[in-house]
Design an enzyme around this catalytic site. Structure first.
Site, PDB file in Angstrom:
ATOM      1  CG  HIS A 100      19.058 -37.513  -3.717  1.00  0.00           C
ATOM      2  ND1 HIS A 100      19.781 -38.555  -4.268  1.00  0.00           N
ATOM      3  CD2 HIS A 100      19.039 -36.536  -4.660  1.00  0.00           C
ATOM      4  CE1 HIS A 100      20.165 -38.224  -5.484  1.00  0.00           C
ATOM      5  NE2 HIS A 100      19.738 -37.000  -5.746  1.00  0.00           N
ATOM      6  CD  GLU A 101      17.793 -32.804  -4.002  1.00  0.00           C
ATOM      7  OE1 GLU A 101      18.806 -32.190  -4.385  1.00  0.00           O
ATOM      8  OE2 GLU A 101      17.133 -33.547  -4.741  1.00  0.00           O
ATOM      9  CG  HIS A 104      23.125 -33.409  -4.942  1.00  0.00           C
ATOM     10  ND1 HIS A 104      23.926 -34.161  -5.772  1.00  0.00           N
ATOM     11  CD2 HIS A 104      21.836 -33.709  -5.279  1.00  0.00           C
ATOM     12  CE1 HIS A 104      23.170 -34.885  -6.578  1.00  0.00           C
ATOM     13  NE2 HIS A 104      21.914 -34.641  -6.298  1.00  0.00           N
TER      14      HIS A 104
END
Length: 229
Positions: A100-101, A104
């Site tokens: 998920h990170e 980004h």
């Protein structure tokens, strides 16, 4: 805004219980799947590095950070920072959070519009969240509608930041699912487990945005009522 005392209690319940429920949900889901090892056996740091390299983001670093669920992407330093449990551990939850990170980081590299807009809003939203309540309270007690309106305008910037965060986070989660599957980090039933972790995390942002919008609407209605009087 509230015609009955019961209506006011319902409002308070939504205001306080929804965020609390979302926090409990994400912590419970994370705790459950942080005990489940991924079939790949890759640590969170390895997952992040693998996805970054596969997307040509060799300049983005992966670093451990203290705390629990303190994982984040720092666009200024071009660094994916994972809590130590996720950085060193090889759980399904850790892989989901790491991916998920990295999502980004990929957004940042591609110039994802909503992410750029959110970054641009940071200083205004931060200032607005700090000063808006003071202006609104001062406007209420002093009967100064202009001050009240200024508070609402500043609060609107902070609320807009919360709302814009939703597509940013959901998009990062979608990217995470695509990446962990394509690079072979998770397999078969792990897809369902990974989605549970990502969906639970998304609830916290939905809850925060819901509460922020409700508060803004409440003050707008108070301002309208003040002007009528």
């Amino acid at each position: 805004m509230f015609e009955t005392f019961g209506g006011f209690l319902i409002y308070l319940a939504i205001l306080f219980l929804v965020p609390l429920w979302a926090q409990m949900r994400v912590k419970g889901t994370y705790q459950k799947y942080s005990q489940v090892a991924s079939s790949s056996g890759m640590a969170g740091a390895e997952v992040a590095r693998k996805i970054l390299d596969d997307n040509g983001l060799y300049d983005v670093t992966v670093e451990p950070v203290k705390g629990k669920l303190t994982d984040h992407y720092d666009p200024r330093k071009k660094a994916v920072r994972l809590s130590e449990q996720n950085y060193y551990g090889n759980s399904v939850a850790g892989a989901a959070v790491a991916a998920h990170e990295v999502g980004h980081a990929i957004q940042d590299a591609e110039g994802y519009a909503f992410l750029r807009f959110r970054h641009a809003l940071v200083p205004v939203a931060s200032f607005g969240s700090n000063i808006s309540f003071f202006l609104i309270l001062a406007g209420i007690f002093m009967g100064a509608t202009n001050m009240f309106l200024a508070g609402i305008i500043f609060m609107s910037a902070a609320v807009l930041f919360q709302v814009i965060t939703l597509p940013v986070e959901f998009n990062a989660s979608n990217r995470a699912m695509e990446q962990v599957v394509s690079v072979g980090v998770i397999r078969n039933e792990e897809e369902r487990e990974t989605k549970k972790v990502l969906n639970a995390a998304a609830l916290t942002y939905v809850a925060a945005a819901l509460v922020a919008v409700m508060e803004l609407v409440r003050f707008i209605l108070m301002f309208v009522a003040m002007n009528r009087d």
